[in-house]
Design a protein around this motif. Structure first.
Motif, PDB file in Angstrom:
ATOM      1  N   PRO A 145       0.818  -1.227   0.000  1.00  0.00           N
ATOM      2  CA  PRO A 145       0.000   0.000   0.000  1.00  0.00           C
ATOM      3  C   PRO A 145       0.848   1.272   0.000  1.00  0.00           C
ATOM      4  N   GLY A 146       0.637   2.107  -1.002  1.00  0.00           N
ATOM      5  CA  GLY A 146       1.315   3.403  -1.068  1.00  0.00           C
ATOM      6  C   GLY A 146       2.789   3.349  -1.408  1.00  0.00           C
ATOM      7  N   ILE A 147       3.313   2.170  -1.762  1.00  0.00           N
ATOM      8  CA  ILE A 147       4.747   2.024  -2.042  1.00  0.00           C
ATOM      9  C   ILE A 147       4.961   1.686  -3.513  1.00  0.00           C
ATOM     10  N   THR A 148       5.805   2.470  -4.181  1.00  0.00           N
ATOM     11  CA  THR A 148       6.135   2.233  -5.589  1.00  0.00           C
ATOM     12  C   THR A 148       7.645   2.029  -5.733  1.00  0.00           C
ATOM     13  N   PRO A 149       8.070   0.863  -6.202  1.00  0.00           N
ATOM     14  CA  PRO A 149       9.507   0.604  -6.361  1.00  0.00           C
ATOM     15  C   PRO A 149      10.149   1.578  -7.363  1.00  0.00           C
ATOM     16  N   GLN A 150      11.359   2.018  -7.067  1.00  0.00           N
ATOM     17  CA  GLN A 150      12.111   2.933  -7.935  1.00  0.00           C
ATOM     18  C   GLN A 150      13.507   2.360  -8.171  1.00  0.00           C
ATOM     19  N   ARG A 151      13.813   2.040  -9.422  1.00  0.00           N
ATOM     20  CA  ARG A 151      15.136   1.495  -9.730  1.00  0.00           C
ATOM     21  C   ARG A 151      16.175   2.617  -9.692  1.00  0.00           C
ATOM     22  N   VAL A 152      17.280   2.377  -8.973  1.00  0.00           N
ATOM     23  CA  VAL A 152      18.345   3.366  -8.821  1.00  0.00           C
ATOM     24  C   VAL A 152      19.505   3.062  -9.758  1.00  0.00           C
ATOM     25  N   ASP A 153      19.955   1.816  -9.768  1.00  0.00           N
ATOM     26  CA  ASP A 153      21.033   1.383 -10.660  1.00  0.00           C
ATOM     27  C   ASP A 153      20.842  -0.091 -10.964  1.00  0.00           C
ATOM     28  N   ALA A 154      21.887  -0.736 -11.439  1.00  0.00           N
ATOM     29  CA  ALA A 154      21.766  -2.124 -11.882  1.00  0.00           C
ATOM     30  C   ALA A 154      21.546  -3.111 -10.736  1.00  0.00           C
ATOM     31  N   ARG A 155      21.721  -2.642  -9.523  1.00  0.00           N
ATOM     32  CA  ARG A 155      21.567  -3.574  -8.389  1.00  0.00           C
ATOM     33  C   ARG A 155      20.675  -3.038  -7.268  1.00  0.00           C
ATOM     34  N   THR A 156      20.206  -1.810  -7.378  1.00  0.00           N
ATOM     35  CA  THR A 156      19.512  -1.179  -6.245  1.00  0.00           C
ATOM     36  C   THR A 156      18.111  -0.697  -6.614  1.00  0.00           C
ATOM     37  N   ILE A 157      17.194  -0.910  -5.687  1.00  0.00           N
ATOM     38  CA  ILE A 157      15.810  -0.443  -5.829  1.00  0.00           C
ATOM     39  C   ILE A 157      15.423   0.290  -4.550  1.00  0.00           C
ATOM     40  N   ARG A 158      14.868   1.482  -4.692  1.00  0.00           N
ATOM     41  CA  ARG A 158      14.399   2.265  -3.564  1.00  0.00           C
ATOM     42  C   ARG A 158      12.887   2.135  -3.440  1.00  0.00           C
ATOM     43  N   LEU A 159      12.429   2.100  -2.173  1.00  0.00           N
ATOM     44  CA  LEU A 159      10.984   2.050  -1.930  1.00  0.00           C
ATOM     45  C   LEU A 159      10.629   3.086  -0.864  1.00  0.00           C
ATOM     46  N   PRO A 160      10.276   4.295  -1.277  1.00  0.00           N
ATOM     47  CA  PRO A 160       9.848   5.323  -0.306  1.00  0.00           C
ATOM     48  C   PRO A 160       8.535   4.906   0.357  1.00  0.00           C
ATOM     49  N   VAL A 161       8.516   4.962   1.670  1.00  0.00           N
ATOM     50  CA  VAL A 161       7.321   4.570   2.422  1.00  0.00           C
ATOM     51  C   VAL A 161       6.663   5.835   2.960  1.00  0.00           C
ATOM     52  N   PRO A 162       5.516   6.220   2.427  1.00  0.00           N
ATOM     53  CA  PRO A 162       4.861   7.461   2.878  1.00  0.00           C
ATOM     54  C   PRO A 162       4.283   7.307   4.280  1.00  0.00           C
ATOM     55  N   LYS A 163       4.241   8.412   4.999  1.00  0.00           N
ATOM     56  CA  LYS A 163       3.610   8.399   6.313  1.00  0.00           C
ATOM     57  C   LYS A 163       2.097   8.295   6.133  1.00  0.00           C
ATOM     58  N   PRO A 164       1.481   7.403   6.831  1.00  0.00           N
ATOM     59  CA  PRO A 164       0.047   7.190   6.639  1.00  0.00           C
ATOM     60  C   PRO A 164      -0.784   8.367   7.151  1.00  0.00           C
ATOM     61  N   THR A 165      -1.789   8.721   6.393  1.00  0.00           N
ATOM     62  CA  THR A 165      -2.737   9.762   6.800  1.00  0.00           C
ATOM     63  C   THR A 165      -3.865   9.124   7.611  1.00  0.00           C
ATOM     64  N   VAL A 166      -4.754   9.958   8.108  1.00  0.00           N
ATOM     65  CA  VAL A 166      -5.898   9.445   8.863  1.00  0.00           C
ATOM     66  C   VAL A 166      -6.761   8.559   7.968  1.00  0.00           C
TER      67      VAL A 166
END
Length: 236
Positions: A145-166
């Motif tokens: 929920p609310g997380i979209t994978p972001q490819r950084v380079d050939a070996r790394t993926i970032r997943l920003p985790v948003p702060k949940p709202t009410v």
């Protein structure tokens, strides 16, 4: 007076001697004792109400164990889901958020390291570059929920985790309620299947025992749901 006194004394001595002789001739009274009833230790009096008696039939015991194992599995699934939801809702970002992600059937932890950056970003670094595409696909399929994978380079993926709202917390609580009902339904199915298989009579020990097993796990599901909503800050 001096004439009658010896006569009176003689009469008194004869009466006293007669009374003493009679007392010696009487049999001694038996000593009196009180006897109290003792508690019987017979097994017949150690009756246990039907609702508290254990199952004695080996077949019923085996079926009970199978039924309980299935109910435990349903509870564990719901407990893990609640734990993940509350972790996201409280802003605690840990690698455990991805512990259920599978890549071709393998746990993600077997193919990559998972770290936390800045307290709000999960960083996945694969061991082999050739597996990056498969790992990325698995992260998308997990539908976090609310997380979209972001490819950084050939070996790394970032997943920003948003702060949940009410609203997000409310949605999590609603989802937890649906999953709680799913767990209840599963437990009832396991209970009905075991009872049907055993063909137990009404008011039998077996039927009562299986009903208590179901009640126990339904109550546990209800408690997990209440605790989850409290953690999310949702009263209803």
């Amino acid at each position: 007076m001096s004439v009658f006194r010896p006569v009176a004394n003689a009469c008194f001595r004869r009466a006293l001697s007669t009374s003493f002789s009679r007392s010696l001739s009487r049999p001694a009274l038996a000593s009196q004792h009180r006897y109290y009833a003792k508690k019987s230790t017979s097994t017949a009096e150690k009756f246990v109400p039907g609702s508290q008696q254990p199952l004695t039939d080996p077949v019923s015991q085996a079926e009970y164990a199978k039924c309980e194992e299935k109910m435990k599995a349903a509870i564990d699934w719901f407990r893990k889901d609640c734990a993940q939801g509350t972790t996201r809702a409280t802003g605690r970002i840990t690698p455990a958020l991805l512990k259920d992600v599978r890549v071709d059937g393998e746990p993600l932890q077997n193919m990559a390291t998972i770290g936390v950056r800045d307290g709000s970003i999960l960083v996945v670094t694969v061991f082999e570059e050739s597996t990056l595409k498969d790992v990325e696909g698995a992260l998308y399929e997990a539908k976090l929920p609310g997380i979209t994978p972001q490819r950084v380079d050939a070996r790394t993926i970032r997943l920003p985790v948003p702060k949940p709202t009410v609203d997000a917390k409310t949605e999590m609580a609603t989802g937890a309620g649906r999953k709680a009902e799913d767990a209840r339904v599963q437990c009832r199915k396991f209970h009905q299947a075991s009872v049907k298989k055993g063909k137990y009579e009404k008011r039998s020990i077996e039927l009562d025992t299986f009903q208590k097993l179901l009640d126990k796990y339904i109550a546990e599901i209800d408690k997990l749901l209440v605790d989850t909503k409290k953690t999310l800050g949702i009263a209803r």
